[in-house]
Design an enzyme around this catalytic site. Structure first.
Site, PDB file in Angstrom:
ATOM      1  N   SER A   1      14.915  -1.962 -19.501  1.00 14.50           N
ATOM      2  CA  SER A   1      13.675  -1.806 -18.728  1.00 14.50           C
ATOM      3  C   SER A   1      12.703  -2.955 -18.968  1.00 14.50           C
ATOM      4  O   SER A   1      11.560  -2.912 -18.517  1.00 14.50           O
ATOM      5  CB  SER A   1      12.991  -0.482 -19.101  1.00 14.50           C
ATOM      6  OG  SER A   1      12.599  -0.497 -20.466  1.00 14.50           O
TER       7      SER A   1
ATOM      8  N   ASN B   1       9.544   7.209 -27.003  1.00 15.09           N
ATOM      9  CA  ASN B   1       9.159   8.208 -26.005  1.00 15.09           C
ATOM     10  C   ASN B   1       7.646   8.367 -25.911  1.00 15.09           C
ATOM     11  O   ASN B   1       7.070   8.350 -24.819  1.00 15.09           O
ATOM     12  CB  ASN B   1       9.793   9.567 -26.339  1.00 15.09           C
ATOM     13  CG  ASN B   1      11.301   9.559 -26.214  1.00 15.09           C
ATOM     14  OD1 ASN B   1      11.890   8.543 -25.832  1.00 15.09           O
ATOM     15  ND2 ASN B   1      11.936  10.675 -26.539  1.00 15.09           N
TER      16      ASN B   1
ATOM     17  N   THR C   1     -10.601  10.525  20.744  1.00 14.91           N
ATOM     18  CA  THR C   1      -9.750  11.633  20.297  1.00 14.91           C
ATOM     19  C   THR C   1      -8.529  11.632  21.210  1.00 14.91           C
ATOM     20  O   THR C   1      -8.654  11.390  22.419  1.00 14.91           O
ATOM     21  CB  THR C   1     -10.467  12.994  20.383  1.00 14.91           C
ATOM     22  OG1 THR C   1     -10.805  13.270  21.745  1.00 14.91           O
ATOM     23  CG2 THR C   1     -11.733  13.008  19.529  1.00 14.91           C
ATOM     24  N   HIS C   2      -7.360  11.858  20.640  1.00 11.67           N
ATOM     25  CA  HIS C   2      -6.096  11.813  21.400  1.00 11.67           C
ATOM     26  C   HIS C   2      -5.906  10.450  22.069  1.00 11.67           C
ATOM     27  O   HIS C   2      -5.279  10.358  23.135  1.00 11.67           O
ATOM     28  CB  HIS C   2      -6.037  12.926  22.446  1.00 11.67           C
ATOM     29  CG  HIS C   2      -6.304  14.297  21.891  1.00 11.67           C
ATOM     30  ND1 HIS C   2      -5.329  15.046  21.273  1.00 11.67           N
ATOM     31  CD2 HIS C   2      -7.441  15.036  21.827  1.00 11.67           C
ATOM     32  CE1 HIS C   2      -5.844  16.200  20.872  1.00 11.67           C
ATOM     33  NE2 HIS C   2      -7.130  16.213  21.184  1.00 11.67           N
TER      34      HIS C   2
ATOM     35  N   SER D   1       4.165 -17.322  17.168  1.00 14.23           N
ATOM     36  CA  SER D   1       5.540 -17.021  17.548  1.00 14.23           C
ATOM     37  C   SER D   1       6.375 -18.288  17.529  1.00 14.23           C
ATOM     38  O   SER D   1       5.873 -19.374  17.828  1.00 14.23           O
ATOM     39  CB  SER D   1       5.567 -16.407  18.952  1.00 14.23           C
ATOM     40  OG  SER D   1       6.868 -16.410  19.488  1.00 14.23           O
TER      41      SER D   1
ATOM     42  N   LYS E   1       1.004 -16.968  21.511  1.00 14.95           N
ATOM     43  CA  LYS E   1       0.844 -15.763  20.696  1.00 14.95           C
ATOM     44  C   LYS E   1      -0.060 -15.978  19.478  1.00 14.95           C
ATOM     45  O   LYS E   1      -0.036 -17.018  18.823  1.00 14.95           O
ATOM     46  CB  LYS E   1       2.197 -15.248  20.207  1.00 14.95           C
ATOM     47  CG  LYS E   1       3.077 -14.668  21.290  1.00 14.95           C
ATOM     48  CD  LYS E   1       2.438 -13.496  22.005  1.00 14.95           C
ATOM     49  CE  LYS E   1       2.188 -12.311  21.093  1.00 14.95           C
ATOM     50  NZ  LYS E   1       3.413 -11.696  20.573  1.00 14.95           N
TER      51      LYS E   1
ATOM     52  N   ASN F   1      -0.570 -13.366  16.442  1.00 12.00           N
ATOM     53  CA  ASN F   1      -0.103 -12.069  15.954  1.00 12.00           C
ATOM     54  C   ASN F   1      -0.873 -11.608  14.719  1.00 12.00           C
ATOM     55  O   ASN F   1      -1.006 -12.364  13.755  1.00 12.00           O
ATOM     56  CB  ASN F   1       1.382 -12.149  15.610  1.00 12.00           C
ATOM     57  CG  ASN F   1       2.233 -12.545  16.801  1.00 12.00           C
ATOM     58  OD1 ASN F   1       1.942 -12.158  17.933  1.00 12.00           O
ATOM     59  ND2 ASN F   1       3.271 -13.327  16.561  1.00 12.00           N
TER      60      ASN F   1
ATOM     61  N   GLU G   1      -0.451  -5.772  10.345  1.00 10.06           N
ATOM     62  CA  GLU G   1       0.824  -5.070  10.544  1.00 10.06           C
ATOM     63  C   GLU G   1       1.535  -4.850   9.211  1.00 10.06           C
ATOM     64  O   GLU G   1       2.164  -3.800   8.994  1.00 10.06           O
ATOM     65  CB  GLU G   1       1.704  -5.855  11.507  1.00 10.06           C
ATOM     66  CG  GLU G   1       1.158  -5.857  12.928  1.00 10.06           C
ATOM     67  CD  GLU G   1       1.887  -6.801  13.859  1.00 10.06           C
ATOM     68  OE1 GLU G   1       1.709  -6.680  15.079  1.00 10.06           O
ATOM     69  OE2 GLU G   1       2.639  -7.679  13.376  1.00 10.06           O
TER      70      GLU G   1
ATOM     71  N   TYR H   1      12.805  14.731 -22.786  1.00  2.74           N
ATOM     72  CA  TYR H   1      12.888  13.342 -22.332  1.00  2.74           C
ATOM     73  C   TYR H   1      14.248  13.079 -21.706  1.00  2.74           C
ATOM     74  O   TYR H   1      15.283  13.540 -22.196  1.00  2.74           O
ATOM     75  CB  TYR H   1      12.674  12.352 -23.482  1.00  2.74           C
ATOM     76  CG  TYR H   1      12.793  10.922 -22.992  1.00  2.74           C
ATOM     77  CD1 TYR H   1      11.740  10.312 -22.340  1.00  2.74           C
ATOM     78  CD2 TYR H   1      13.998  10.226 -23.122  1.00  2.74           C
ATOM     79  CE1 TYR H   1      11.856   9.022 -21.844  1.00  2.74           C
ATOM     80  CE2 TYR H   1      14.125   8.934 -22.619  1.00  2.74           C
ATOM     81  CZ  TYR H   1      13.050   8.339 -21.971  1.00  2.74           C
ATOM     82  OH  TYR H   1      13.170   7.085 -21.466  1.00  2.74           O
TER      83      TYR H   1
ATOM     84  N   GLN I   1      12.415   6.471 -17.055  1.00  4.55           N
ATOM     85  CA  GLN I   1      12.220   5.019 -17.067  1.00  4.55           C
ATOM     86  C   GLN I   1      11.825   4.512 -15.679  1.00  4.55           C
ATOM     87  O   GLN I   1      11.128   3.500 -15.554  1.00  4.55           O
ATOM     88  CB  GLN I   1      13.505   4.348 -17.536  1.00  4.55           C
ATOM     89  CG  GLN I   1      13.477   2.835 -17.568  1.00  4.55           C
ATOM     90  CD  GLN I   1      14.751   2.274 -18.168  1.00  4.55           C
ATOM     91  OE1 GLN I   1      15.093   2.579 -19.322  1.00  4.55           O
ATOM     92  NE2 GLN I   1      15.477   1.487 -17.399  1.00  4.55           N
TER      93      GLN I   1
END
Length: 486
Positions: free
Chosen positions: A25, A112, A157-158, A279, A285, A287, A292, A319, A324
């Protein structure tokens, strides 16, 4: 102690190297280096106080740990890929400096309880960093809310235009939504104030440790109540993942709003060029990739929460090595949210509005509720008022006009209880100022929301500064390093 030494090799000397690589780990928990160094220094002092090691041995361990920390901060430390985890790596590195006295610091504790203690100390630092980053974002939101505070826009709304609001009201919707997340994060911070150390492997340490003294020196309020529950639980990690996923959801919603409002179909918002890409084939473009990716990566934070919930659901009390994987989920979500918050304040501060486009988008139908309210306040049952205004809207649609473009005789025939002057007095401004209720969209109400948020923000800043001083003191006292300087 050579590289690749295993704490359990006396019992199992022939464990496959491939398994050791699979189970290591270190790539994850090496982020706990300062926490593990701090813990071992404080714990070694406790061992000296109860007579397990001498004061001189403690001073040797403390000095060795400090030298490791200085090297780590100055030029970094090269870990061995044969080290199983950060605890064994630190012990090996310390042995190479001070000899076999390094092995004495593990008496009475297990990896632990050690890793949970490291984890909680680490999260306390990272939570304060997250809160500081959110505070910067709040500054940007406050700035833009004031810049465009009187701009009237439609609320939806909607995904349909619903009622007129001021832009600053929309901004404060995001601010207060994020502040609910702040409260959740602070709750996690508080949950990381119970000390696991002393629980050892599962049954508690057989050494006469003063867990309350250890708690105080490591910045905890008190020891955990039950060693078995302590070792079995990762509630604090789950709570943190939930808080981060909620931050992700709030930021995703904001991103979706801006993506929509900046589209050519709306044109309400100009997204800063430096946060966009183009693009490879379409020269025109622009973007909104940053937004996003905020939206996309927030889904990963939800997945990380579900992942750890699923791990925990399948385990019996005690444990298990499955635990881990708690760090895989937490570090992923933490890094995602931190990377977003590093960029978002500047993005928000550079947003501009196309006020004319927003103004021209306002449909007269946004005032339909105000007309119904006008009738209801004059004794017409609201359901009847709603029906009359609905009939009016339908008539306007059939005639292809706006509701205030209808012949008033048609209006009077449908609404009945309204005069010409009253009907023509309805406006977006009057609609907004009519909603002067606490939390509403009137200019007075939004001003109150701003003033209230500024006061809340002051309390947040005070909390961050006070807790950072406390956390830093713990590390400076034990290892002469400040985790907030990294």
């Amino acid at each position: 102690m050579r590289k690749g030494f295993k704490a359990w090799q006396g019992r199992l000397p022939n464990t496959k190297s491939e398994l050791l690589t699979f189970s290591s780990s270190l790539e994850l928990d090496k982020r706990f280096f300062l926490q593990d160094a701090c813990l071992n220094s404080v714990y070694s002092e406790e061992l000296s106080l109860i007579g397990i090691i001498s004061k001189q041995e403690f001073e040797t361990i403390k000095s060795g740990i400090r030298s490791l920390v200085r090297e780590y901060l100055d030029k970094g430390i090269e870990f061995s890929n044969q080290d199983e985890d950060i605890h064994m790596a630190l012990e090996r590195l310390l042995f190479e400096r001070i000899g076999e006295v390094a092995f004495k610091m593990h008496a009475g504790k297990s990896r632990n309880d050690q890793v949970i203690t490291d984890f909680k100390m680490f999260l306390r630092v990272e939570i304060l960093n997250i809160l500081a980053e959110l505070n910067e974002l709040f500054d940007s939101f406050l700035e833009i809310s004031q810049k465009y505070e009187d701009v009237i826009m439609p609320a939806y709304t909607h995904t349909q235009q619903a009622q007129p609001i001021v832009f600053s009201h929309w901004v404060f919707a995001h601010l207060y939504g994020l502040f609910k997340c702040v409260k959740k994060v602070i709750e996690v911070y508080d949950s990381c104030k119970m000390l696991p150390l002393g629980s050892a492997a599962i049954a508690g340490s057989a050494y006469d440790l003063d867990r309350f003294r250890l708690a105080k020196k490591l910045g905890f309020e008190a020891p955990t109540f039950n060693s078995i529950e302590t070792i079995s639980s990762r509630d604090f990690a789950l709570d943190f993942l939930y808080a981060l996923s909620m931050i992700g959801i709030k930021l995703s919603r904001f991103s979706q709003d801006i993506i929509t409002f900046s589209s050519s179909e709306y044109g309400f918002v100009n997204v800063p060029d430096e946060f966009c890409t183009g693009s490879s084939i379409m020269p025109q473009k622009k973007n909104p990739d940053f937004l996003e990716l905020v939206r996309g990566r927030s889904s990963i934070t939800i997945g990380n929460l579900i992942s750890l919930l699923t791990v925990m659901k399948g385990l019996s009390t005690g444990y298990h090595r499955d635990l881990q994987e708690d760090k895989t989920a937490v570090f992923s979500s933490l890094d995602i949210i931190s990377s977003i918050l590093a960029l978002l304040p500047e993005f928000v501060s550079k947003i501009t509005l196309n006020i004319d486009k927003i103004k021209h988008s306002l449909d007269q139908g946004l005032l339909a509720t105000d007309i119904a309210d006008y009738l209801a306040k004059r004794g017409v049952p609201f359901r009847e008022a709603h029906s009359r205004v609905g009939t009016l809207v339908r008539l306007a649609e059939e005639k292809g006009v706006k509701i205030f473009e209808l012949d008033f005789q048609d209006v009077k025939e449908i609404l009945k209880d309204v005069g010409f002057d009253e009907y023509k007095s309805f406006s977006f401004e009057s609609s907004i100022n009519a909603r002067n209720i606490y939390g509403g969209t009137s200019t007075t109400s939004v001003k109150r929301q701003r003033e209230q948020f500024i006061e809340i923000k002051k309390d947040l800043v005070s909390f961050i500064e006070a807790q950072k001083k406390k956390e830093a003191y713990i590390y400076i006292q034990s290892i002469d390093a400040n985790p907030f300087d990294l």
